[in-house]
Structure formats: structure tokens, C-alpha cells
Design an enzyme around this catalytic site. Structure first.
Site, PDB file in Angstrom:
ATOM      1  N   ASP A 105       0.856  -1.173   0.000  1.00  0.00           N
ATOM      2  CA  ASP A 105       0.000   0.000   0.000  1.00  0.00           C
ATOM      3  C   ASP A 105       0.901   1.234   0.000  1.00  0.00           C
ATOM      4  O   ASP A 105       2.089   1.155   0.331  1.00  0.00           O
ATOM      5  CB  ASP A 105      -0.902  -0.026   1.235  1.00  0.00           C
ATOM      6  CG  ASP A 105      -1.882   1.129   1.252  1.00  0.00           C
ATOM      7  OD1 ASP A 105      -2.513   1.385   0.214  1.00  0.00           O
ATOM      8  OD2 ASP A 105      -2.005   1.775   2.299  1.00  0.00           O
ATOM      9  N   ASP A 110      -0.253   5.147   0.801  1.00  0.00           N
ATOM     10  CA  ASP A 110      -0.522   6.093   1.874  1.00  0.00           C
ATOM     11  C   ASP A 110      -0.430   5.405   3.236  1.00  0.00           C
ATOM     12  O   ASP A 110      -1.123   4.427   3.491  1.00  0.00           O
ATOM     13  CB  ASP A 110      -1.924   6.705   1.719  1.00  0.00           C
ATOM     14  CG  ASP A 110      -2.015   7.654   0.538  1.00  0.00           C
ATOM     15  OD1 ASP A 110      -1.126   8.522   0.426  1.00  0.00           O
ATOM     16  OD2 ASP A 110      -2.955   7.534  -0.263  1.00  0.00           O
TER      17      ASP A 110
END
Length: 343
Positions: A27, A29
Site C-alpha cells: 500500500d 498512503d
């Protein structure tokens, strides 16, 4: 690869994770960067994992930016990446739409450039109005300047009976100034106006995992994320292992209270966890040991004894909390035990 359905404690690994798994599905953020800046230790850790032969793929529910733009940003931060290393929920939803519509079909695109590029990649024609004869509606995050009129266009088309798709339903998105409404909040606007339900592609749902595996060719992937309800649940749904890092939105108390589908295989502070083995948590009667710590239940509370790395204490607490939750004991007070760790 183990499935997480019956997990009652974090797993251990004698081998460094970048050697035990061939691909990290990362991922962005809260894991690689926050507010546009690299998270501490991320650049060096990813460089070392890549040098050791691990393939790095960046998997994001944010449908706003194109893979080219994401790769350029990563490279600027010191994490060299190609557009082919980036997988977005826009790509996942575009494939979902293309599987159901003929090539060249018009699609009302409610979102940003990333969504329009992904639709064109699948041979679909994005249009701007419900009056442009679209065959479907696709909604993706369009940034903070998305106007109310765009939601109205989506609502007009959906109420006419057109199939409705959403890149993802994350209610919030982190930014430089804090937490802002995400695509899920925008989807709720259209849902309220129409009473309809969209087909959703992004994490934690299978279309996103399928898109990721198709694009990376991963054989032994590990999902790396900071959110229990997208990253970790997505790994659960895909039947693959996961590493939760504590650099994003999830705190220790939320991990202890996690239901089975939200329990990570491994827990670490940051991306340095990719470069090391993970200590084993061992049961001892009704107690769980990790490193120099022992976690157990006393009355209606979790208790922690010992000393050492605070993260080992958290791993021991997870094992105790998850085991007792599986035995039907819920709502254990973990405040005092967590306070002693000072994570």
C-alpha cells in the site's frame, strides 16, 4: 500459503520476509509515504528488499492518479518505480467493467485522470454526461475539487437503470492536513440519491487482488499495509499472508480488537520489518510468550509481564487477545497493558 481465517496469534518467520516471499504488494498512503513525503525508513528498506531480489509492487485504492504519475512520485522520493509496478483500483474497476461491456462502450466516468486512463486501457470510452449515451457509470476518487454536479450526473444515470461501478469505498483518505472524505463518502452520496448498490473493485474485494496478481505474476506474495479493513482484509480474502506496519492509521488497540479477517500475519513498526525474520509467539498454558514478554488474561483485562522490545509485547498481547476472542471472551481491557509498552 496459509489462510488467516483461524489465526489466533501472529506468525513467526525464521527467514527474512524479503527472502520468504517473492513479491511485496505495498500500500502507499501510510506505508511508503504520508502527505506526499516518504515515511521514515521506507526508502532504505525498500532499496534493500529490492537488492535482495524481492519484486516490489505498489497497490493503491486511490483511483485519482495514473500509474505513470505514481511511479514518477515514488522515483522522486528515492523509490525507483516503473508505471508497470503500480496497480490502482481504477485499473481493477476498468477490468471489471470491460468484462461486462463490449469494447468501445461509453462509460460515464465520475473521477479523475487515473480513472479515465484505466478505462481507455480496457478499450472503453469515458464520457462526461449522463446524456452522452453511456452504458454504465464508474465512480472513482476525483480529488478535493470534485463538484457536486458530478455526483448529480452519476445519480441521473444510475436512476435510469445503468450498471454502477465504484473503484473503492474507502470512506476517508489521508492528506497533508489530516483525514479527508474518500471515494466511499462520494459513493454514499450517489447511493442515498438512488437507492442503488455499486459493484466495487478495490481492496479488500477480490477484483483488486485478481488485478494485482495478473499484473505482477506473484507466486508467493505478501501484502504490506497500514489498514485492517482494506489491506489486511484484502490479504485475507486473497488467501495470502500480510504485514501490518504501524506508520499509518491503525493503532495497537485496534489490532488487539481485530476480528479474524482483520488479523495480520505479521506486525512491525515500519518497512524495516520486510528485512528481518519475525519472532515466534509461543503458547504456555493460558499465556503467550514473545521475546522477553508474557501476555495473559487476568479477570476482564489483558496483562503483560516482562521486558524487552515493545513490539514483542504487542505480538504477545495480540496472541492472548485473539485466542480469548476465539473462545468467546470479548471486550478485554487492554489499556494498562498497552500503556506499559509505550509504543
Amino acid at each position: 500459503m496459509s489462510h488467516q481465517q483461524d489465526r489466533v496469534r501472529p506468525s513467526g518467520s525464521a527467514t527474512a520476509l524479503n527472502e520468504a516471499y517473492d513479491t511485496a504488494l505495498l500500500d502507499l498512503d501510510g506505508v511508503v509515504y504520508a502527505g506526499g513525503e516518504a515515511i521514515v525508513h521506507a526508502v532504505d528498506s525498500l532499496a534493500a528488499a529490492r537488492a535482495g531480489g524481492m519484486h516490489l509492487a505498489y497497490v493503491t485504492n486511490n483511483a485519482l492518479r495514473t500509474p505513470d504519475a505514481v511511479a514518477e512520485h515514488l522515483t522522486e522520493l528515492g523509490v525507483p518505480a516503473e508505471p508497470s509496478d503500480v496497480i490502482t483500483s481504477a485499473q481493477a474497476v476498468a477490468r471489471l467493467v470491460a468484462d461486462q461491456l463490449p469494447s468501445g462502450a461509453r462509460v460515464l466516468a465520475i473521477g479523475g485522470e487515473g480513472l479515465r486512463v484505466a478505462l481507455r486501457e480496457r478499450g472503453l470510452e469515458p464520457v462526461e454526461s449522463a446524456d452522452d449515451d453511456p452504458a454504465a457509470v464508474v465512480q472513482g476518487y476525483g480529488g478535493p475539487d470534485m463538484t457536486w454536479g458530478r455526483f448529480a450526473e452519476a445519480s441521473y444515470a444510475v436512476r435510469r437503470g445503468l450498471p454502477w461501478f465504484a473503484s473503492n469505498t474507502d470512506l476517508t483518505i489521508p492528506g497533508a492536513r489530516g483525514i479527508a472524505p474518500g471515494n466511499g463518502a462520494a459513493v454514499e452520496v450517489v447511493r442515498i440519491a438512488t437507492g442503488a448498490e455499486p459493484q466495487v473493485a478495490g481492496k479488500p474485494l477480490p477484483p483488486m487482488h485478481r488485478e494485482t496478481v495478473l499484473r505482477t505474476g506473484a507466486q508467493r506474495p505478501i501484502v504490506v499495509g497500514d489498514r485492517l479493513d482494506t489491506d489486511i482484509e484484502g490479504a485475507f480474502n486473497g488467501g495470502v499472508d500480510s504485514l501490518l506496519v504501524l506508520t499509518g492509521v491503525t493503532d495497537a488497540a485496534q489490532i488487539l480488537a481485530a476480528p479474524p479477517e482483520h488479523r495480520p500475519t505479521y506486525v512491525d513498526r515500519d518497512l524495516r520489518g520486510l528485512l528481518t525474520g519475525q519472532p515466534e509467539v509461543t503458547p504456555d498454558m493460558d499465556a503467550y510468550r514473545c521475546g522477553g514478554w508474557t501476555a495473559l488474561v487476568r479477570g476482564d483485562a489483558l496483562a503483560l509481564e516482562g521486558e524487552g522490545d515493545a513490539l514483542d509485547g504487542l505480538r504477545a498481547l495480540c496472541a492472548a487477545a485473539w485466542a480469548f476472542a476465539g473462545a468467546g471472551v470479548c471486550g478485554l481491557d487492554a489499556g494498562k497493558a498497552l500503556a506499559s509498552l509505550r509504543l
